[in-house]
Design an enzyme around this catalytic site. Structure first.
Site, mmCIF file in Angstrom:
data_model
loop_
_atom_site.group_PDB
_atom_site.id
_atom_site.type_symbol
_atom_site.label_atom_id
_atom_site.label_comp_id
_atom_site.label_asym_id
_atom_site.label_seq_id
_atom_site.Cartn_x
_atom_site.Cartn_y
_atom_site.Cartn_z
ATOM 1 N N SER A 8 12.609 24.022 -51.321
ATOM 2 C CA SER A 8 11.259 23.606 -50.949
ATOM 3 C C SER A 8 10.244 24.246 -51.892
ATOM 4 O O SER A 8 10.128 25.469 -51.968
ATOM 5 C CB SER A 8 10.950 24.029 -49.515
ATOM 6 O OG SER A 8 9.574 23.819 -49.263
ATOM 7 N N HIS A 31 12.386 19.506 -52.601
ATOM 8 C CA HIS A 31 11.799 19.169 -51.296
ATOM 9 C C HIS A 31 10.291 19.411 -51.364
ATOM 10 O O HIS A 31 9.847 20.515 -51.694
ATOM 11 C CB HIS A 31 12.452 20.043 -50.221
ATOM 12 C CG HIS A 31 11.990 19.780 -48.831
ATOM 13 N ND1 HIS A 31 12.503 18.762 -48.051
ATOM 14 C CD2 HIS A 31 11.074 20.409 -48.063
ATOM 15 C CE1 HIS A 31 11.922 18.766 -46.859
ATOM 16 N NE2 HIS A 31 11.036 19.764 -46.841
ATOM 17 N N ASP A 33 6.785 19.348 -49.427
ATOM 18 C CA ASP A 33 6.153 19.370 -48.109
ATOM 19 C C ASP A 33 4.695 18.930 -48.201
ATOM 20 O O ASP A 33 3.840 19.676 -48.687
ATOM 21 C CB ASP A 33 6.223 20.789 -47.525
ATOM 22 C CG ASP A 33 7.633 21.174 -47.124
ATOM 23 O OD1 ASP A 33 8.241 20.437 -46.324
ATOM 24 O OD2 ASP A 33 8.134 22.207 -47.607
ATOM 25 N N MET A 35 1.375 18.316 -46.357
ATOM 26 C CA MET A 35 0.737 18.755 -45.101
ATOM 27 C C MET A 35 -0.761 18.488 -45.160
ATOM 28 O O MET A 35 -1.391 18.692 -46.202
ATOM 29 C CB MET A 35 0.947 20.250 -44.888
ATOM 30 C CG MET A 35 2.399 20.690 -44.920
ATOM 31 S SD MET A 35 2.510 22.433 -44.485
ATOM 32 C CE MET A 35 4.251 22.738 -44.764
ATOM 33 N N HIS A 64 8.738 15.314 -47.636
ATOM 34 C CA HIS A 64 8.704 15.544 -46.184
ATOM 35 C C HIS A 64 7.248 15.449 -45.743
ATOM 36 O O HIS A 64 6.452 16.340 -46.038
ATOM 37 C CB HIS A 64 9.297 16.943 -45.906
ATOM 38 C CG HIS A 64 9.239 17.383 -44.482
ATOM 39 N ND1 HIS A 64 9.458 18.695 -44.107
ATOM 40 C CD2 HIS A 64 9.000 16.702 -43.330
ATOM 41 C CE1 HIS A 64 9.351 18.800 -42.794
ATOM 42 N NE2 HIS A 64 9.064 17.608 -42.296
ATOM 43 N N MET A 66 4.223 15.724 -43.426
ATOM 44 C CA MET A 66 3.715 16.383 -42.211
ATOM 45 C C MET A 66 2.219 16.112 -42.139
ATOM 46 O O MET A 66 1.385 16.999 -42.317
ATOM 47 C CB MET A 66 4.022 17.886 -42.261
ATOM 48 C CG MET A 66 5.501 18.196 -42.004
ATOM 49 S SD MET A 66 5.960 19.855 -42.522
ATOM 50 C CE MET A 66 6.171 19.538 -44.270
ATOM 51 N N MET A 135 14.352 19.679 -37.681
ATOM 52 C CA MET A 135 13.557 20.863 -38.043
ATOM 53 C C MET A 135 14.107 22.090 -37.321
ATOM 54 O O MET A 135 14.324 22.068 -36.107
ATOM 55 C CB MET A 135 12.082 20.667 -37.655
ATOM 56 C CG MET A 135 11.322 19.689 -38.525
ATOM 57 S SD MET A 135 11.310 20.092 -40.283
ATOM 58 C CE MET A 135 10.461 21.680 -40.309
ATOM 59 N N ASP A 173 15.834 22.008 -42.023
ATOM 60 C CA ASP A 173 14.694 22.537 -42.786
ATOM 61 C C ASP A 173 14.017 23.626 -41.966
ATOM 62 O O ASP A 173 13.541 23.364 -40.862
ATOM 63 C CB ASP A 173 13.717 21.378 -43.065
ATOM 64 C CG ASP A 173 12.479 21.796 -43.847
ATOM 65 O OD1 ASP A 173 12.425 22.945 -44.332
ATOM 66 O OD2 ASP A 173 11.567 20.951 -43.960
#
Ligand code: DX5
Ligand code: ZN
Length: 226
Positions: A8, A31, A33, A35, A64, A66, A135, A173
């Protein structure tokens, strides 16, 4: 069976992203993220930054999401070239349609579950996805403690995969390190996200190899094939 290690980049140096992507070039996916400070309390980056990450990454991207309103934004990540885009079921109105749109342009579609969301909530639509993300922390921040109580959910997804015979990657994750990866692999996960356990070491490439080795040794499916 193949195990995948997806570091990540939440734990990378955001001002030296190209350098830190090069440090994980032996991994399977980077990965990413995304957000938005609404779906989760943290804020990272959006389409424009991920487009540059895609342009400089030596390995495929595992995005991913979020963020709120994922049906609106998910396709843009597939369009910029991300090889995999994972939605949170808690932030989508029509996950099946969004998955179809992602797949239509050749990317893989994933569906993620927060720790409080049971597999039963998505069992009826899981076959529309290429990956289920269980998760193992509350989404939002790196460096949290692995939630072993999510392993029953990983087993449920693995049982579903075995029964239905569909090809499905099972990703975990959050809090994955050289110890907890054993529990996740034993439960049936095959795709492992690790942030601090990779970037928190002096040698990320070595950390990736070590995690991959441990995951292989503890993978059920490998034992079955022997
Ligand atoms: C948390 C993110 C994770 C995070 C994992 O919301 O989804 O990908 O980067 O970091 P570690 O491996 O440090 O728990
Ligand atoms: Zn993540």
């Amino acid at each position: 069976m193949t195990v995948r290690i997806n570091p990540s980049i939440l734990s990378a140096d955001f001002a030296n992203m190209e350098r830190d992507l090069a440090r994980i070039d032996n991994a399977d996916f980077a990965h990413v993220d995304v957000m938005d400070n609404h779906f989760v309390p943290n804020l990272t980056f959006g389409l424009q930054m991920v487009e540059r990450i895609k342009a400089t990454s030596p390995i495929p991207l595992d995005v991913h999401l979020m963020i709120a309103d994922q049906d609106r934004w998910a396709l843009g990540y597939a369009e910029l070239g991300a090889e995999s885009v994972t939605l949170h079921v808690e932030a989508t109105i029509d996950p099946v349609a969004t998955s179809a749109a992602i797949r239509a342009i050749g990317a893989r579609a994933g569906l993620a579950l927060k720790p409080g969301t049971p597999f039963a909530a998505i069992e009826g639509i899981a076959h529309h996805f290429d990956q289920i993300l269980v998760m193992t922390v509350e989404p939002g921040f790196g460096g949290q403690k692995f939630m072993s109580d999510q392993m029953h959910k990983v087993r449920e997804v693995a049982d579903f995969r075995a029964k239905s015979g569909i090809e499905l990657w099972i990703q975990v994750d959050g809090g994955v390190d050289a110890l907890t990866i054993e529990f996740a692999a034993e439960a049936g996960a095959d795709t492992f996200v690790a942030g601090s356990a990779v970037y928190g070491t002096d040698n990320p490439a070595l950390a990736i190899e070590n995690l991959r080795k441990i995951a292989r040794e503890h993978s059920h499916h490998e034992e079955r094939n022997e």
